[in-house]
Design a protein around this motif. Structure first.
Motif, PDB file in Angstrom:
ATOM      1  N   GLU A 224       0.854  -1.191   0.000  1.00 25.70           N
ATOM      2  CA  GLU A 224       0.000   0.000   0.000  1.00 25.70           C
ATOM      3  C   GLU A 224       0.881   1.230   0.000  1.00 25.70           C
ATOM      4  OE1 GLU A 224      -4.043  -1.299   2.455  1.00 25.70           O
ATOM      5  OE2 GLU A 224      -2.471  -0.199   3.506  1.00 25.70           O
ATOM      6  N   ARG A 225       0.385   2.288  -0.610  1.00 26.04           N
ATOM      7  CA  ARG A 225       1.058   3.578  -0.541  1.00 26.04           C
ATOM      8  C   ARG A 225       0.012   4.679  -0.664  1.00 26.04           C
ATOM      9  NH1 ARG A 225       5.593   3.491  -4.648  1.00 26.04           N
ATOM     10  NH2 ARG A 225       5.415   1.225  -4.562  1.00 26.04           N
ATOM     11  N   LEU A 231      -4.487   6.742   4.152  1.00 26.77           N
ATOM     12  CA  LEU A 231      -4.244   5.400   4.673  1.00 26.77           C
ATOM     13  C   LEU A 231      -4.633   5.235   6.139  1.00 26.77           C
ATOM     14  CD1 LEU A 231      -0.796   4.438   3.107  1.00 26.77           C
ATOM     15  CD2 LEU A 231      -3.079   3.909   2.265  1.00 26.77           C
ATOM     16  N   THR A 238      -7.666   0.040   5.492  1.00 31.92           N
ATOM     17  CA  THR A 238      -6.399  -0.282   4.852  1.00 31.92           C
ATOM     18  C   THR A 238      -5.577  -1.195   5.757  1.00 31.92           C
ATOM     19  OG1 THR A 238      -5.305   1.645   5.811  1.00 31.92           O
ATOM     20  CG2 THR A 238      -6.367   1.935   3.660  1.00 31.92           C
ATOM     21  N   ARG A 239      -4.617  -1.903   5.168  1.00 32.45           N
ATOM     22  CA  ARG A 239      -3.696  -2.717   5.963  1.00 32.45           C
ATOM     23  C   ARG A 239      -2.862  -1.812   6.871  1.00 32.45           C
ATOM     24  NH1 ARG A 239      -1.417  -5.093   9.127  1.00 32.45           N
ATOM     25  NH2 ARG A 239      -0.005  -6.898   8.929  1.00 32.45           N
ATOM     26  N   THR A 240      -2.546  -0.625   6.367  1.00 33.31           N
ATOM     27  CA  THR A 240      -1.777   0.340   7.154  1.00 33.31           C
ATOM     28  C   THR A 240      -2.537   0.750   8.402  1.00 33.31           C
ATOM     29  OG1 THR A 240      -0.829   1.172   5.082  1.00 33.31           O
ATOM     30  CG2 THR A 240      -0.550   2.538   7.041  1.00 33.31           C
TER      31      THR A 240
END
Length: 257
Positions: A224-225, A231, A238-240
């Motif tokens: 992810e970015r 985020l 999100t995974r973040t």
């Protein structure tokens, strides 16, 4: 906002395997001038390896690196030395010379790499130590400095080389909690002053406040970015965001600025 849309550093397709295990898989990023990129993710995700591959301390198996539109010839010693002189590296464990004072630790690269006279190198070292709040500690040896002060000497050493980019590999991870803030304050001031940086960290309050972009790594892949707002927003899914929530649950989100 970044100062320019033209990337000062381009990283393309960096991959690395160690002992037959893939550590990095096709990692790419563009870093604009004045931008702070933050790498986060669980331990073993590949953050430190990616930073060391960018500086070719660990040679990548595949990929390309461009600094100001000039491709790095990774296997050419002259090209590599010139690149490293422009890309500073801050390590977790300071990497200072124990037999040298703080001032000597900063001055040595100026003399050996830049060819400065001893007088000019030491004058510049004093300036950079003052910049990180250690002007009165210049004559002390590493054993006489706290962990936070040692890390600030390491930052001054990198700054003295006038780098185009600074890479920071979890620069507060070896510090006692009460010393973390003094190092983050220096990095915050550098970011606000327009220094281009890539930083691996678990200090999520810092990342949320100052990162232009967060890159989340897991199992050697940037999965992810995006901006902190995108985020880390509540309910972002999100995974973040899930990772940061787990840090909060463990009390490890870092010191607020």
């Amino acid at each position: 906002m970044t100062q320019s849309v033209e990337p000062v550093l381009r990283v393309r397709g960096i991959s690395k395997s160690l002992s037959g295990k893939a550590i990095l898989k096709d990692c790419s990023m563009d870093v604009a001038r004045g931008e702070l990129k933050v790498l986060i993710g669980p331990s073993g995700a590949g953050k430190s390896t990616l930073l060391q591959c960018i500086n070719c301390l660990i040679p990548p198996d595949a990929g390309e690196i461009w600094l100001e539109n000039e491709k790095l010839a990774m296997h050419d010693r002259t090209s590599l030395c010139a690149f490293r002189a422009q890309v500073g590296m801050i390590f977790q464990d300071f990497n200072l010379f124990d037999h040298m004072t703080a001032e000597e630790n900063v001055a040595i690269a100026l003399r050996k790499v830049r060819g400065m006279s001893a007088h000019d190198a030491h004058r510049r070292a004093q300036e950079e130590l003052g910049r990180v709040g250690l002007g009165r500690r210049a004559s002390l040896y590493p054993a006489q400095l706290s962990g936070g002060q040692k890390q600030r000497v390491a930052i001054a050493r990198a700054l003295a080389m006038d780098p185009k980019v600074i890479l920071l590999d979890e620069p507060t991870s070896a510090l006692d909690p009460e010393l973390v803030g003094e190092v983050l304050a220096v990095i915050r001031d550098l970011s606000r002053g327009g220094m281009t940086m890539i930083m691996a960290t678990h200090q999520m309050d810092f990342a949320r406040a100052l990162a232009h972009e967060i890159l989340f790594m897991e199992r050697g892949v940037i999965i992810e970015r995006g901006t902190p707002a995108a985020l880390l927003a509540p309910g972002a899914g999100t995974r973040t965001q899930a990772f940061c929530t787990s840090l909060l649950d463990m009390g490890g989100a870092g010191e607020p600025l």
